[in-house]
Write an enzyme that holds these catalytic residues in place. Structure first.
Site, PDB file in Angstrom:
ATOM      1  N   THR A  27       0.844  -1.201   0.000  1.00  0.00           N
ATOM      2  CA  THR A  27       0.000   0.000   0.000  1.00  0.00           C
ATOM      3  C   THR A  27       0.877   1.248   0.000  1.00  0.00           C
ATOM      4  O   THR A  27       1.705   1.429   0.891  1.00  0.00           O
ATOM      5  CB  THR A  27      -0.924  -0.010   1.232  1.00  0.00           C
ATOM      6  OG1 THR A  27      -1.796  -1.124   1.140  1.00  0.00           O
ATOM      7  CG2 THR A  27      -1.749   1.269   1.300  1.00  0.00           C
ATOM      8  N   GLN A 100      -4.727  -6.604  -6.851  1.00  0.00           N
ATOM      9  CA  GLN A 100      -5.251  -7.094  -5.577  1.00  0.00           C
ATOM     10  C   GLN A 100      -6.548  -6.347  -5.251  1.00  0.00           C
ATOM     11  O   GLN A 100      -6.567  -5.115  -5.150  1.00  0.00           O
ATOM     12  CB  GLN A 100      -4.257  -6.912  -4.431  1.00  0.00           C
ATOM     13  CG  GLN A 100      -4.717  -7.671  -3.176  1.00  0.00           C
ATOM     14  CD  GLN A 100      -3.889  -7.387  -1.953  1.00  0.00           C
ATOM     15  OE1 GLN A 100      -3.831  -6.250  -1.499  1.00  0.00           O
ATOM     16  NE2 GLN A 100      -3.263  -8.412  -1.398  1.00  0.00           N
ATOM     17  N   HIS A 174      -8.052  -9.994  -1.851  1.00  0.00           N
ATOM     18  CA  HIS A 174      -7.453  -9.736  -0.532  1.00  0.00           C
ATOM     19  C   HIS A 174      -8.391 -10.292   0.532  1.00  0.00           C
ATOM     20  O   HIS A 174      -9.364  -9.659   0.916  1.00  0.00           O
ATOM     21  CB  HIS A 174      -7.239  -8.241  -0.340  1.00  0.00           C
ATOM     22  CG  HIS A 174      -6.266  -7.902   0.756  1.00  0.00           C
ATOM     23  ND1 HIS A 174      -5.864  -8.806   1.713  1.00  0.00           N
ATOM     24  CD2 HIS A 174      -5.594  -6.750   1.056  1.00  0.00           C
ATOM     25  CE1 HIS A 174      -5.012  -8.241   2.535  1.00  0.00           C
ATOM     26  NE2 HIS A 174      -4.818  -6.989   2.154  1.00  0.00           N
ATOM     27  N   ASN A 177      -5.284 -10.122   6.512  1.00  0.00           N
ATOM     28  CA  ASN A 177      -4.869  -8.917   7.243  1.00  0.00           C
ATOM     29  C   ASN A 177      -5.998  -8.152   7.915  1.00  0.00           C
ATOM     30  O   ASN A 177      -5.923  -6.933   8.076  1.00  0.00           O
ATOM     31  CB  ASN A 177      -4.097  -7.974   6.312  1.00  0.00           C
ATOM     32  CG  ASN A 177      -2.823  -8.589   5.790  1.00  0.00           C
ATOM     33  OD1 ASN A 177      -2.510  -9.730   6.081  1.00  0.00           O
ATOM     34  ND2 ASN A 177      -2.073  -7.838   5.001  1.00  0.00           N
ATOM     35  N   TYR A 179      -9.089  -7.466   6.955  1.00  0.00           N
ATOM     36  CA  TYR A 179     -10.025  -6.695   6.146  1.00  0.00           C
ATOM     37  C   TYR A 179     -11.308  -7.503   5.895  1.00  0.00           C
ATOM     38  O   TYR A 179     -11.526  -8.544   6.521  1.00  0.00           O
ATOM     39  CB  TYR A 179      -9.337  -6.226   4.869  1.00  0.00           C
ATOM     40  CG  TYR A 179      -8.155  -5.327   5.160  1.00  0.00           C
ATOM     41  CD1 TYR A 179      -8.330  -4.129   5.868  1.00  0.00           C
ATOM     42  CD2 TYR A 179      -6.863  -5.686   4.788  1.00  0.00           C
ATOM     43  CE1 TYR A 179      -7.245  -3.316   6.179  1.00  0.00           C
ATOM     44  CE2 TYR A 179      -5.771  -4.877   5.109  1.00  0.00           C
ATOM     45  CZ  TYR A 179      -5.974  -3.694   5.801  1.00  0.00           C
ATOM     46  OH  TYR A 179      -4.903  -2.890   6.131  1.00  0.00           O
ATOM     47  N   ASN A 234      -5.115  -6.159  12.910  1.00  0.00           N
ATOM     48  CA  ASN A 234      -6.520  -5.713  12.911  1.00  0.00           C
ATOM     49  C   ASN A 234      -7.472  -6.802  13.394  1.00  0.00           C
ATOM     50  O   ASN A 234      -8.653  -6.805  13.048  1.00  0.00           O
ATOM     51  CB  ASN A 234      -6.968  -5.265  11.512  1.00  0.00           C
ATOM     52  CG  ASN A 234      -6.298  -3.983  11.059  1.00  0.00           C
ATOM     53  OD1 ASN A 234      -5.923  -3.152  11.883  1.00  0.00           O
ATOM     54  ND2 ASN A 234      -6.142  -3.823   9.758  1.00  0.00           N
TER      55      ASN A 234
END
Length: 347
Positions: A27, A100, A174, A177, A179, A234
């Site tokens: 990112t 992605q 994705h 992580n 999300y 996260n």
């Protein structure tokens, strides 16, 4: 000692890679204010086209998926055209590139899309503030309705079709992580009691629906997925999560994806409920093409491939510091060390 990294690798009958080194998604927050990729981004990716495959920075599938400033999208004609400049530049330099696809779920913020709610599996908020915008605190999300979940599946598939229109060779979903997709796969963030919660089969349903919709739309050969079986970012860990991935991984193996990619920052991290490293846990349950990542040097990555821990090696921050990473490793030249100030520009 690193020769295996530079051997060609055939993902399937459609896609072959010139080497086993992937540029991991990174990112960068460098798109313009309309979330359109810039000419600088095209040049940045083109300089790294010697990788066997580039995986783009995470790219949002629709406006309410945004959780960071200036992250590119794939939902407007302008964004598709902007990405076309990137893919053309990579292809002109002999490279291949996957997009992605990303929705941040409960880590999204209405500030970015002029909204008033954040959508996620359950009303389980995350403590903290938005990266790079510390004045914005995370909000308690609104649980998605079944109808909204079905729309999300359609939007992922449309974003995948948009990626192909933009010239990408394929997509990586994705699902890692912490999300949106990952939020359905962990008990910390999924407290639903309907067909998308409670049991491993139900908690895996959304991920599999997204995979199937995209594979139907663009082909399973062009569809890949990133997963984080160990909660590390996260997300809080829960020993019950293992049962979800015990169910999900064999289901994914049936689908003949382009590859499965571990989502982890450091592959030396261990998880007691997984019996050790996330990559080893996945490899024991998934025998098709697997991508390892997380703190590997060329030497340790090559050794891991030789040991059949995974098939392909994704390299992250060293690719930021070394656009010519492949050439340097091949020629046994020293690598420039990554430092955080490198995030301030695209080189």
């Amino acid at each position: 000692m690193t020769d295996i990294l530079f051997q060609p690798y055939k993902l399937n009958d459609i896609i072959s890679l010139k080497n086993r080194v992937l540029m991991a998604p990174l990112t960068r927050c460098m798109a313009d204010d309309a979330l359109v990729p810039t000419d600088d981004m095209a040049a940045y990716y083109a300089r790294r086209a010697e990788a066997g495959l580039i995986i783009s920075e995470a790219t949002i599938i629709r406006p309410d998926g945004q959780g960071y400033p200036n992250t590119p999208g794939l939902f407007t004609p302008e964004q598709i055209n902007g990405w076309r400049k990137v893919t053309d530049a990579v292809h002109n330099n002999g490279g291949k590139i996957f997009a992605q696809l990303w929705h941040t779920g409960r880590t999204a913020h209405p500030y970015f899309y002029d909204g008033d709610t954040v959508i996620a599996p359950s009303a389980r908020g995350l403590e903290g503030t938005v990266p790079r915008m510390r004045e914005l605190s995370y909000q308690v999300p609104t649980p998605a309705t079944v109808e909204q979940i079905k729309q999300l599946v359609e939007d992922y598939a449309q974003a995948a079709a948009n990626a192909i229109d933009a010239g990408f060779d394929g997509v990586e979903i994705h699902g890692a992580n912490g999300y949106l997709i990952d939020q359905f796969l962990h008990y910390d963030s999924n407290t639903r009691t309907d067909q998308y919660g409670e049991t491993p089969e139900n908690m895996s349903r959304f991920a599999l629906e997204v995979v199937d919709a995209i594979a139907t739309r663009i082909g399973h050969e062009k569809t890949a997925l990133r997963l984080s079986p160990g909660a590390y970012f996260n997300m809080a860990a829960d020993v019950r999560d293992k049962a979800v991935f015990d169910y999900l991984l064999p289901e994914l193996e049936k689908r003949n994806l382009a590859f499965l990619h571990i989502g982890i920052f450091d592959d030396e991290m261990t998880f007691e409920h997984l019996g050790g490293r996330a990559s080893d846990y996945v490899r024991a349950r998934y025998q098709k093409t697997l991508v390892g990542v997380g703190g590997f040097t060329p030497q340790t990555g090559a050794t891991a491939i030789e040991s059949d821990r995974f098939d392909l090696l994704a390299i992250g921050r060293p690719f930021i510091a070394n656009p010519d990473y492949i050439a340097k490793v091949k020629n046994q030249q020293p690598l420039t060390e990554y430092s955080e100030e490198m995030l301030a520009s695209l080189i």
